[in-house]
Design a protein around this motif. Structure first.
Motif, mmCIF file in Angstrom:
data_model
loop_
_atom_site.group_PDB
_atom_site.id
_atom_site.type_symbol
_atom_site.label_atom_id
_atom_site.label_comp_id
_atom_site.label_asym_id
_atom_site.label_seq_id
_atom_site.Cartn_x
_atom_site.Cartn_y
_atom_site.Cartn_z
ATOM 1 N N ASP A 17 19.182 62.661 35.549
ATOM 2 C CA ASP A 17 19.111 63.885 34.740
ATOM 3 C C ASP A 17 19.828 65.052 35.412
ATOM 4 O OD1 ASP A 17 17.671 62.648 32.740
ATOM 5 O OD2 ASP A 17 15.729 63.425 33.408
ATOM 6 N N ALA A 30 22.785 61.280 30.852
ATOM 7 C CA ALA A 30 21.424 60.928 31.272
ATOM 8 C C ALA A 30 20.540 60.506 30.105
ATOM 9 C CB ALA A 30 20.787 62.082 32.032
ATOM 10 N N ASP A 31 20.746 61.071 28.930
ATOM 11 C CA ASP A 31 19.924 60.707 27.770
ATOM 12 C C ASP A 31 20.221 59.295 27.261
ATOM 13 O OD1 ASP A 31 18.663 63.153 27.816
ATOM 14 O OD2 ASP A 31 19.941 64.040 26.271
ATOM 15 N N GLU A 43 23.963 64.749 33.840
ATOM 16 C CA GLU A 43 23.312 65.264 32.633
ATOM 17 C C GLU A 43 24.090 64.931 31.364
ATOM 18 O OE1 GLU A 43 24.634 69.873 32.508
ATOM 19 O OE2 GLU A 43 23.248 69.307 34.097
ATOM 20 N N HIS A 101 17.781 54.846 30.860
ATOM 21 C CA HIS A 101 16.426 55.015 31.361
ATOM 22 C C HIS A 101 16.109 53.887 32.333
ATOM 23 C CE1 HIS A 101 12.020 54.903 31.476
ATOM 24 N NE2 HIS A 101 12.156 56.216 31.383
ATOM 25 N N ASN A 121 15.316 58.361 37.523
ATOM 26 C CA ASN A 121 15.539 59.030 36.239
ATOM 27 C C ASN A 121 15.775 60.521 36.436
ATOM 28 O OD1 ASN A 121 15.402 56.923 34.259
ATOM 29 N ND2 ASN A 121 13.219 56.760 34.679
ATOM 30 N N ASP A 122 14.997 61.145 37.307
ATOM 31 C CA ASP A 122 15.175 62.578 37.595
ATOM 32 C C ASP A 122 16.554 62.836 38.202
ATOM 33 O OD1 ASP A 122 12.608 63.034 36.639
ATOM 34 O OD2 ASP A 122 11.720 63.218 38.645
#
Length: 142
Positions: free
Chosen positions: A15, A22-23, A19, A26, A11-12
């Motif tokens: 992100d 990324a939202d 980016e 998950h 997940n990191d």
């Protein structure tokens, strides 16, 4: 083959490297040969008729194959899709997350092969199935 990245590390990584989307995604779980992740659906993922669009479903399958590959080779952003075949089987629910269960079938030095089943959260029958192949960059290209 054991995974070398955790769900949080993946997940990191998403992100940091992706980016712009990324939202939308998950990673929920990583096992020795699979990843479970979700597309957090919203109106932008829908098509007329109130169902999740094919491109959104493809996107989740593609990201899931990428993530399960990275879970086993480490954070190498330049891995790329070289082949994808997707079967759309049922209409997904519009107002619930879309779940991907990606299973790594083969991991070689240059290619990984993944099978991905997509589900509307809460339903036990898949809405789509995809087979994807990823090209793995040499370690020097990271």
């Amino acid at each position: 083959m054991a995974a070398i990245m955790t769900a949080q590390e993946l997940n990191d990584f998403l992100d940091q490297v992706f980016e712009q989307v990324a939202d939308d995604f998950h990673v929920d779980e990583v096992t020795d040969d699979s990843v479970t992740m979700r597309l957090l659906t919203s109106d932008k993922h829908l098509r007329p008729g109130g169902t999740i669009s094919g491109p959104s479903m493809f996107g989740l399958a593609d990201v899931a194959a990428y993530v399960v590959t990275l879970a086993h080779i480490g954070p190498r952003a330049l891995a790329v899709t070289t082949n994808c075949s997707i079967d759309f089987m049922r209409k997904p629910e519009a107002n619930v997350p879309l779940i991907a269960k990606a299973r790594l079938l083969k991991l070689g030095k240059q290619l990984s092969v993944t099978d991905v089943l997509l589900f509307s959260e809460g339903l036990d029958k898949p809405v789509a199935r995809a087979s994807l192949t990823y090209a793995i960059p040499p370690k020097s290209m990271g």
